[in-house]
Design an enzyme around this catalytic site. Structure first.
Site, PDB file in Angstrom:
ATOM      1  N   ASN A 150       0.835  -1.197   0.000  1.00 43.97           N
ATOM      2  CA  ASN A 150       0.000   0.000   0.000  1.00 43.97           C
ATOM      3  C   ASN A 150       0.871   1.249   0.000  1.00 43.97           C
ATOM      4  O   ASN A 150       2.087   1.179   0.137  1.00 43.97           O
ATOM      5  CB  ASN A 150      -0.921   0.021   1.231  1.00 43.97           C
ATOM      6  CG  ASN A 150      -2.223  -0.704   1.002  1.00 43.97           C
ATOM      7  OD1 ASN A 150      -2.901  -0.501  -0.009  1.00 43.97           O
ATOM      8  ND2 ASN A 150      -2.594  -1.570   1.931  1.00 43.97           N
ATOM      9  N   ASP A 201      -2.471   3.268   4.838  1.00 48.00           N
ATOM     10  CA  ASP A 201      -3.016   2.670   3.622  1.00 48.00           C
ATOM     11  C   ASP A 201      -2.533   3.479   2.411  1.00 48.00           C
ATOM     12  O   ASP A 201      -1.373   3.827   2.333  1.00 48.00           O
ATOM     13  CB  ASP A 201      -4.538   2.590   3.712  1.00 48.00           C
ATOM     14  CG  ASP A 201      -5.125   1.483   2.843  1.00 48.00           C
ATOM     15  OD1 ASP A 201      -4.588   1.216   1.757  1.00 48.00           O
ATOM     16  OD2 ASP A 201      -6.146   0.900   3.238  1.00 48.00           O
TER      17      ASP A 201
END
Length: 294
Positions: A150, A201
């Site tokens: 990510n 993320d």
């Protein structure tokens, strides 16, 4: 000094994604795209008119890169595909890796015109994935042993790359050749969130070199300075924002996807906006994503 800002944004579309990811703006049309990875859907939003079109996909798509005013590149669990922007017609372009148990996940365009794309096990098996560099049809493995890739993003001049393995929860920094997007150093830990329950993320970098990061399970979007200092935190009305992207005529808006993957029925009832795509409600110094060079 870190500041926390309350949510002043708006929901862009009420449709809730099981795993909303990979937002990207087409600079030729202004359309905002994103995926429901597990729902095998590509979403296309006209931000001006508010019209949403949902395109069914024959695979688990996760990243879209624009090639020109007629073509796009999509990364998926079946490899890389060319997509006709007008008709949606898909054609195979290149393989990423020969691991049927894996799928693609987070990725982003480097200023050189190369794509970085991460892969992971469909069951998030530890160390089963990798991060690849795609230049034309040449696919090069950069980093292996990745569990959940990510946060792939780059400094405006392309000399620095960032990425994260969400199971480790470290944002990594690596020096790059700005002409190719290939590493010229060993990655080092840039931001350590291993002590937190929430996860670093998806990320994007603005013209000032600051990093906008979706804090999954933390209900926030964080902004970091180029030296790693935490500048601001923007709370959002769902637990699991996943990835930001610049959009708008001046690329001065920030769209953020979210998901409800992993939430129980009871948690979803409380987290009523889980899975929507929203505007953060702040003005940013964004930029269009680089075009992919065939």
């Amino acid at each position: 000094m870190t500041q926390t800002e309350s949510f002043k944004g708006k929901v862009l579309t009420a449709e809730q994604m099981l795993l909303g990811e990979g937002p990207a703006c087409d600079p030729f049309t202004g359309s905002l795209y994103w995926f429901d990875i597990l729902g095998k859907t590509l979403c296309e939003l006209d931000p001006e008119g508010g019209h949403l079109t949902q395109h069914a996909l024959p695979f688990l798509g996760s990243v879209l890169a624009v090639i020109d005013d007629k073509r796009q590149l999509i990364a998926s669990d079946k490899g890389l595909f060319l997509r006709d922007s007008a008709t949606g017609t898909l054609s195979p372009y290149a393989a990423i890796e020969d691991k049927p148990q894996n799928r693609s996940n987070d990725g982003r365009m480097h200023p050189s015109g190369a794509l970085w794309i991460g892969t992971m096990s469909r069951t998030a098996e530890t160390g089963a994935g990798a991060i690849y560099h795609v230049a034309g049809t040449t696919v090069t493995k950069l980093f292996e042993g990745v569990s959940i890739p990510n946060g792939i993003c780059f400094s405006p001049d392309g000399s620095v790359g960032y990425f994260n393995d969400s199971k480790v929860n470290h944002m990594m920094r690596v020096d790059l050749d700005p002409q190719t997007g290939l590493p010229v150093s060993t990655p080092t830990v840039f931001i350590d969130q291993s002590a937190r329950q929430s996860v670093i993320d998806g990320s994007v970098v603005d013209l000032d070199g600051t990093i906008w990061n979706a804090n999954w399970d933390g209900g926030a979007v964080d902004r970091y300075a180029p030296d790693g200092r935490h500048i601001e935190r923007y709370t959002v009305p769902m637990r699991r924002p996943t990835c930001p992207a610049f959009y708008g005529k001046a690329f001065d808006r920030l769209a953020v996807t979210s998901c409800w993957e992993g939430l129980t029925d009871e948690e979803r009832a409380v987290d009523a906006l889980a899975g929507v795509t929203f505007d953060l409600g702040v003005t940013v110094r964004g930029k269009p994503e680089p075009l992919f060079k065939l």
